[in-house]
Scaffold this motif. Structure first.
Motif, PDB file in Angstrom:
ATOM      1  N   LEU A 120       1.499  -6.263   5.189  1.00  0.00           N
ATOM      2  CA  LEU A 120       2.407  -5.238   5.707  1.00  0.00           C
ATOM      3  C   LEU A 120       1.945  -3.839   5.307  1.00  0.00           C
ATOM      4  CD1 LEU A 120       5.948  -6.803   5.133  1.00  0.00           C
ATOM      5  CD2 LEU A 120       4.931  -6.187   7.327  1.00  0.00           C
ATOM      6  N   LEU A 121       1.471  -3.712   4.058  1.00  0.00           N
ATOM      7  CA  LEU A 121       1.016  -2.412   3.578  1.00  0.00           C
ATOM      8  C   LEU A 121      -0.216  -1.947   4.352  1.00  0.00           C
ATOM      9  CD1 LEU A 121       1.405  -0.145   1.526  1.00  0.00           C
ATOM     10  CD2 LEU A 121      -0.062  -1.415  -0.062  1.00  0.00           C
ATOM     11  N   LEU A 164       6.256  -6.367  -1.616  1.00  0.00           N
ATOM     12  CA  LEU A 164       5.275  -6.334  -2.701  1.00  0.00           C
ATOM     13  C   LEU A 164       5.907  -6.095  -4.066  1.00  0.00           C
ATOM     14  CD1 LEU A 164       2.138  -4.366  -1.419  1.00  0.00           C
ATOM     15  CD2 LEU A 164       2.184  -6.671  -2.366  1.00  0.00           C
ATOM     16  N   GLY A 165       7.189  -5.732  -4.075  1.00  0.00           N
ATOM     17  CA  GLY A 165       7.849  -5.334  -5.317  1.00  0.00           C
ATOM     18  C   GLY A 165       7.638  -6.279  -6.487  1.00  0.00           C
ATOM     19  N   LEU A 193       7.400   0.137   8.491  1.00  0.00           N
ATOM     20  CA  LEU A 193       6.533  -0.850   7.835  1.00  0.00           C
ATOM     21  C   LEU A 193       6.307  -0.527   6.356  1.00  0.00           C
ATOM     22  CD1 LEU A 193       3.793  -1.488  10.567  1.00  0.00           C
ATOM     23  CD2 LEU A 193       5.570  -3.072   9.798  1.00  0.00           C
ATOM     24  N   ALA A 194       6.205   0.781   6.023  1.00  0.00           N
ATOM     25  CA  ALA A 194       5.895   1.157   4.640  1.00  0.00           C
ATOM     26  C   ALA A 194       6.980   0.702   3.655  1.00  0.00           C
ATOM     27  CB  ALA A 194       5.663   2.666   4.545  1.00  0.00           C
ATOM     28  N   ALA A 245      -1.055  -2.860   7.349  1.00  0.00           N
ATOM     29  CA  ALA A 245      -0.617  -2.544   8.714  1.00  0.00           C
ATOM     30  C   ALA A 245       0.056  -1.175   8.756  1.00  0.00           C
ATOM     31  CB  ALA A 245       0.342  -3.625   9.216  1.00  0.00           C
ATOM     32  N   ALA A 246       0.892  -0.881   7.753  1.00  0.00           N
ATOM     33  CA  ALA A 246       1.567   0.418   7.697  1.00  0.00           C
ATOM     34  C   ALA A 246       0.557   1.550   7.586  1.00  0.00           C
ATOM     35  CB  ALA A 246       2.539   0.454   6.516  1.00  0.00           C
ATOM     36  N   VAL A 247      -0.438   1.379   6.708  1.00  0.00           N
ATOM     37  CA  VAL A 247      -1.457   2.418   6.534  1.00  0.00           C
ATOM     38  C   VAL A 247      -2.232   2.628   7.831  1.00  0.00           C
ATOM     39  CG1 VAL A 247      -3.591   3.003   5.341  1.00  0.00           C
ATOM     40  CG2 VAL A 247      -1.671   2.067   4.052  1.00  0.00           C
ATOM     41  N   ALA A 248      -2.584   1.524   8.501  1.00  0.00           N
ATOM     42  CA  ALA A 248      -3.341   1.626   9.747  1.00  0.00           C
ATOM     43  C   ALA A 248      -2.539   2.355  10.824  1.00  0.00           C
ATOM     44  CB  ALA A 248      -3.730   0.228  10.238  1.00  0.00           C
ATOM     45  N   VAL A 249      -1.265   2.017  10.952  1.00  0.00           N
ATOM     46  CA  VAL A 249      -0.426   2.652  11.972  1.00  0.00           C
ATOM     47  C   VAL A 249      -0.221   4.130  11.649  1.00  0.00           C
ATOM     48  CG1 VAL A 249       1.899   2.710  12.952  1.00  0.00           C
ATOM     49  CG2 VAL A 249       0.754   0.525  12.607  1.00  0.00           C
ATOM     50  N   ILE A 250       0.000   4.436  10.370  1.00  0.00           N
ATOM     51  CA  ILE A 250       0.229   5.827   9.968  1.00  0.00           C
ATOM     52  C   ILE A 250      -1.010   6.679  10.205  1.00  0.00           C
ATOM     53  CG2 ILE A 250       0.593   7.318   7.953  1.00  0.00           C
ATOM     54  CD1 ILE A 250       2.549   5.189   6.916  1.00  0.00           C
TER      55      ILE A 250
END
Length: 855
Positions: free
Chosen positions: A424-425, A458-459, A450-451, A427-432
Motif C-alpha cells: 500500500l505504501l 504498517l503500524g 492510500l497513504a 502504491a501510495a508513493v507511486a500515485v503521489i
C-alpha cells in the motif's frame, strides 16, 4: 447455553461487573456524537432563524423589478446586474394592481468606527443604499432616531453601530469608496434583528445614493413594488410585464427574499456546516480506533472466560453476539448522552456567538428528527463496527484456551500485514509522484487515501522499530524504569500501533493544515516577489467580499507627490469575453508595466486605448488569442463591443488575466473602485519617507492601509492564521479522544498486568518508579503516534499543494514550517505524559499482596 437471551444476560452482567473498562469507549462515543449533534442542531437553528429573519424583512415587498442582463464570474454566484431606470417607478405606480413602488439603489459602503478603523469588511459584505421611506417596502425597520432627510445623513443597522461605537448624532466617514462625511440620524433593525450576521448596512437619501453608489443619476439596482389590496404576488408580477421594457423582468418578493438569503447566508451556512461535519467525521474516525482498541484488549483479557463458556456449551455465535450486545449497549448509552451534550453545545454557541461578534439570530433551538436520529445511529454503528473484529476473534476462542494461565495480549505484527502495508505504501508513493509530475486532483486524492491506509496497516510492524528507536535514550536516562517502560510498549506491537493510530490521525490532520497554511503564505510571498515591483501598496481587505475598495481618485493624488515616481490603481470590472464571464483589471496599462513584473510582453501595453485589451499568456493560450486577435466583450449594461488584443503578457497573479483602460471601462462601469494601488518612489527616497508621505495623502481618502511589500504579502495571507486557529480548535476534540484512548489502554493494561506489577513492587520497585514506568510507556506510545502523524501530515500537505497547483494557474510554493511542526510534536508528547498520569497513579496504589495473588 442455547438461547440468545442467555447471551444477552451474560453481556449485561459482564457490563455491570466491568463497567469501568468501558469508560474511555463511552466517553469517545459521547464526545463524537455530541459534536455531530451540535453541528446539525446549530445548522438547523441558523437556517430556520435566517429564514424567519429574511421572511420578516421582505414581508412587505411583493415584487422586484430588475434587469435580465447579468454577468457572472468565478467566485461570484450572484453576478453583476445591469441597473434599471428609476423612471420606471412612475409607470409602475400607475398600475391599478400597485399600491407603492420605490427605487432600490445598492452598493458597497464601509463605515469608519469611532476608533478610526473600518467596521467589517473581512468577509461579509458592507452594504450601502438609499433609505426607502415606505416602511413596508424597506427591509430595514427604524428602531431609533429618524430617517435621513438631508445630504450627509444616514441610518445604520444597530449591530454595525454597536460594533463601531457609533451613536445617533455622531459624525463619521463612509467609504463609497470615495470618503463621504456622514451623520448618523437613525438606527435600524433587519427582520427584527440588529443585523444580518456580520453584514453592515448604511441607508442614505436617494440623492446621496445616486451620487455615490449609482453609475449615473436616474439608475437603480432594482425597483421594490407593493401590491394593492386583493392582488397576489404572482398577479402583480403578471401585471408588471405590461410596462416593463426589454431586458427587464419582475420576480415575486418571495423569490427575491430567497435569492438574497442564499447570497448572504446560504453559501455561508453550507460551508460552515460542511466544515463542521468534516471535523465530526475526523473525530468519529479517531474514536473508532480507540473503541476498537478497547474491545480488542477486553476480548484478549477474557480469553479464559470465553473459553470456559465454550467448554460449557456456548456456541461461537453466542460469544460473538455477547460481545456485540455489549458494544450496542455502550453505543446506545453514550450516543443518548451525546445527544443531550450536542443540544447543550448548540445552546452554548447560541449564547457565545453574540459575545464574539457574530449575532446568532434569536429564537428557540430547532431540533429535528434527523438531528437526533442520525447522530444516534452513527454513534451505535461506530461502536458496533469498531467492536466487530474483536467480537469475531472472541467467537473463535477455543475451549482449550481456558487452560492458559494468562490472558495478556502479546500479539505481534504478522508477515502478511507487513507485506500488505508495504505494498500500500509503495502504491501510495507511486500515485503521489505521478500526481506531482502531472498535477491531478483525482490522483492526488487517491494517493492521500492510500497513504493513511498504508500507515494504519504498517503500524504494528513499524511500532517495534519506532519504539526501540524512540525509547533508546530511556535506558540511559531512567535506568531500569526506562528499560521496563520501553519493554512494555514493545510487548504488544498491534496494541501499541492501534492506540497510537488514533493520535496519529489527529496530529496528521493538524500537521496537514499547518503545512498547507505555511505553503499558502510562501505562495503569497512568492507571488508578491515575482509580480510586485513597487515600494509600497495601498490595499483593500485581503479576503472576503466585504469592504468598499479604494477611491479611484487616490492613485492620481498619490502620483502627484514629489516623492512618488509612479502610482497606479487596479480597479475591477466584469464582462463576458466571447460568451464567458471574466473579471477585468481596469488600470493605466503603461503605468502598470512600471510597477508590476509582467514577464515577457508580446505587443505594447501603451497602445490599448478605448478598444484594446491585454491578455495573460495562460488565458490567451486557453482562449486561442494572440496579438491582433479580436474579442467580443459584453458588459453588464447590455452593450457589446469588439476589442483587439494589443498585448499578451507573461505573468498574471496580481495583474489579472484581462486588462483594459479606464477610458474603455468608463461607459460601462458600475460603482467605481480600486482594489490595490501600487506605488514606486523616485530615486533617493527611502521607503520610510515615501510611506509616510503616501499615508498622509491616503488619510483624506478613508485612511486605508499603506504597506511595504513585505507587509502587503503578510496581510494578504492574513486569513490563513485565522483558518488555522479554527482548525486547531476543532481538532482539539479529536486529539482529546485519542489521548483518552491512550489512558484507557494503559488502564486496561494495568488490569491485566496486576500480578506482574505486584511482583515488581515486591522485589523493590518504589511507587515513584512504578508511576514513572507507566508514564514513560504512555509517552512512547504518544511519541510514536505523534511522529507518524507529523510525517503523514507533511506528506499529505505536499499532496494538497500539488493538487491545488493542478486545479489552477497559480504556481504554489511548498513550505515546511519547522517551528510549528516541532511545537505540534512537543504538544503531542506532553499530552501523552498527561494521558498516563491517572493510570500511573492507579498502578502505584495497588496493594502489593493482593496484586501478587491476582489471577
Amino acid at each position: 447455553m442455547n438461547s440468545t437471551g442467555a447471551a444477552v444476560r451474560l453481556s449485561l452482567s459482564s457490563l455491570r461487573a466491568h463497567r469501568r473498562r468501558f469508560v474511555g469507549t463511552l466517553t469517545a462515543v459521547l464526545l463524537g456524537v455530541a459534536f455531530l449533534t451540535g453541528t446539525l442542531v446549530m445548522g438547523d437553528t441558523l437556517r430556520a432563524s435566517f429564514d424567519t429573519m429574511f421572511g420578516n424583512a421582505a414581508s412587505g415587498t411583493d415584487a422586484v423589478v430588475r434587469s435580465t442582463n447579468v454577468v457572472t464570474v468565478s467566485g461570484d454566484s450572484a453576478g453583476t446586474r445591469q441597473p434599471v431606470s428609476t423612471g420606471l417607478v412612475r409607470s409602475i405606480a400607475q398600475l391599478p394592481q400597485v399600491a407603492a413602488a420605490a427605487p432600490d439603489i445598492q452598493g458597497a459602503g464601509q463605515l469608519i468606527g469611532s476608533d478610526g478603523k473600518p467596521i467589517g469588511g473581512q468577509g461579509p459584505p458592507t452594504l450601502a443604499g438609499n433609505w426607502i421611506d415606505d416602511p413596508k417596502l424597506n427591509p430595514y425597520r427604524l428602531a431609533e432616531g429618524r430617517a435621513p432627510a438631508a445630504p450627509g445623513e444616514v441610518v445604520v443597522n444597530r449591530g454595525t453601530a454597536d460594533k463601531g461605537g457609533l451613536r445617533i448624532g455622531d459624525t463619521t466617514v463612509l467609504r463609497t469608496p470615495d470618503p463621504v462625511r456622514v451623520t448618523v440620524v437613525g438606527l435600524a433593525t433587519f427582520g427584527g434583528e440588529d443585523g444580518m450576521a456580520q453584514v453592515t448596512y448604511t441607508g442614505m437619501t436617494l440623492a446621496d445614493a445616486e451620487k455615490h453608489l449609482a453609475p449615473k443619476p436616474g439608475q437603480a439596482s432594482g425597483i421594490q413594488v407593493r401590491a394593492g389590496p386583493g392582488t397576489s404576488q404572482r398577479e402583480l408580477v403578471d401585471a408588471l410585464r405590461s410596462v416593463l421594457p426589454p431586458h427587464t423582468e419582475a420576480i415575486t418578493g418571495q423569490a427575491s427574499a430567497a435569492e438574497n438569503q442564499d447570497m448572504v447566508s446560504g453559501a455561508f451556512l453550507s460551508l460552515f456546516t460542511t466544515l463542521l461535519l468534516v471535523f465530526s467525521g475526523i473525530v468519529l474516525l479517531v474514536a473508532t480506533f480507540s473503541i476498537h482498541n478497547t474491545f480488542a484488549i477486553v476480548v484478549a483479557q477474557r480469553t479464559r472466560e470465553n473459553a470456559l463458556l465454550r467448554a460449557l456449551g456456548a456456541s461461537r455465535r453466542q460469544i460473538l453476539g455477547s460481545t456485540l450486545v455489549e458494544a450496542t449497549v455502550v453505543g446506545m448509552i453514550a450516543s443518548a448522552a451525546g445527544l443531550a451534550g450536542g443540544i447543550g453545545i448548540a445552546a452554548g454557541l447560541q449564547a457565545l456567538f453574540p459575545a464574539i461578534g457574530f449575532p446568532f439570530p434569536e429564537g428557540s433551538l430547532v431540533i429535528s428528527g434527523v438531528s437526533m436520529l442520525l447522530p444516534l445511529a452513527v454513534g451505535v454503528v461506530v461502536c458496533v463496527g469498531s467492536a466487530l473484529v474483536p467480537a469475531v476473534h472472541a467467537g473463535r476462542t477455543a475451549p482449550l484456551a481456558a487452560l492458559r494461565e494468562t490472558a495478556v495480549d502479546d500479539s505481534a505484527a504478522s508477515r502478511t500485514r507487513a507485506v500488505t502495508g508495504l505494498g500500500l505504501l509503495l502504491a501510495a508513493v507511486a500515485v503521489i509522484l505521478s500526481a506531482a509530475a502531472n498535477p491531478s486532483v483525482w490522483l492526488s486524492a487517491t494517493g492521500a487515501v492510500l497513504a493513511p491506509a498504508a500507515f494504519v496497516v504498517l503500524g504494528p510492524a513499524a511500532s517495534s522499530y519506532a519504539v526501540r528507536f524512540l525509547g533508546a535514550p530511556l535506558g540511559r536516562l531512567r535506568g531500569a524504569t526506562g528499560h521496563l517502560a520501553r519493554r512494555n510498549a514493545l510487548r504488544s506491537p498491534r496494541r501499541t500501533a492501534s492506540t497510537a493510530t488514533a493520535l496519529m490521525i489527529g496530529v496528521a490532520v493538524v500537521s496537514l493544515f499547518t503545512v498547507f497554511g505555511a505553503s499558502l503564505k510562501a505562495t503569497m510571498n512568492q507571488t508578491v516577489d515575482r509580480s510586485f515591483a513597487g515600494d509600497v501598496a495601498i490595499s483593500a481587505p485581503a479576503f472576503g467580499a466585504g469592504g468598499s475598495g479604494l477611491s479611484p481618485r487616490l492613485a492620481p493624488a498619490v502620483g502627484r507627490l514629489p516623492d512618488v515616481d509612479t502610482a497606479v490603481g487596479l480597479g475591477k470590472g466584469v464582462a463576458e469575453v466571447n460568451g464567458s464571464g471574466r473579471a477585468l483589471t481596469v488600470t493605466d496599462p503603461a503605468a502598470l508595466a512600471r510597477v508590476f513584473h509582467l514577464g515577457k510582453v508580446d505587443g505594447s501595453m501603451k497602445s490599448l486605448g478605448t478598444n484594446g485589451i491585454a491578455v495573460s499568456g495562460t488565458e490567451a493560450s486557453k482562449r486561442h488569442l494572440r496579438t491582433g486577435s479580436t474579442a467580443r466583450l459584453t458588459f453588464t449594461d447590455g452593450k457589446q463591443r469588439t476589442f483587439t488584443v494589443r498585448a499578451v503578457f507573461g505573468q498574471s497573479e496580481l495583474a489579472g488575466d484581462y486588462v483594459i483602460t479606464r477610458q474603455a471601462w468608463a461607459p460601462h462601469r458600475a460603482q467605481d473602485s480600486d482594489s490595490l494601488i501600487a506605488v514606486s518612489f523616485k530615486s533617493g527616497v527611502s521607503t520610510a519617507e515615501g510611506k509616510a508621505a503616501v499615508a498622509k495623502t491616503a488619510a483624506a481618502y478613508g485612511n486605508p492601509d499603506v504597506q511595504t511589500r513585505g507587509e502587503y504579502a503578510q496581510s494578504s495571507a492574513g486569513g490563513i492564521d485565522m483558518m488555522l486557529t479554527l482548525v486547531y480548535a476543532l481538532l482539539a476534540l479529536a486529539v482529546l479522544i485519542a489521548l483518552l484512548g491512550i489512558a484507557n489502554t494503559l488502564t486496561l493494561a494495568i488490569h491485566e498486568r496486576t500480578r506482574e506489577l505486584g511482583l515488581l513492587r515486591a522485589v523493590g520497585q518504589t511507587r515513584r518508579q512504578l508511576r514513572a514506568m507507566v508514564r514513560w510507556e504512555s509517552v512512547l506510545v504518544a511519541a510514536f503516534g505523534t511522529a507518524g502523524g507529523v510525517l503523514l501530515g507533511g506528506a499529505l500537505g505536499w499532496v494538497l499543494v500539488k493538487a491545488s497547483e493542478g486545479a489552477g494557474d497559480t504556481a504554489f510554493a511548498f513550505a515546511l514550517p519547522p517551528f510549528r511542526l516541532l511545537l505540534i510534536a512537543l504538544v503531542g508528547v506532553t499530552a501523552g505524559a498527561l494521558a498516563g498520569w491517572r493510570p500511573a497513579r492507579r498502578a502505584a496504589r495497588l496493594n502489593v499482596l493482593r496484586a501478587v495473588a491476582a489471577d
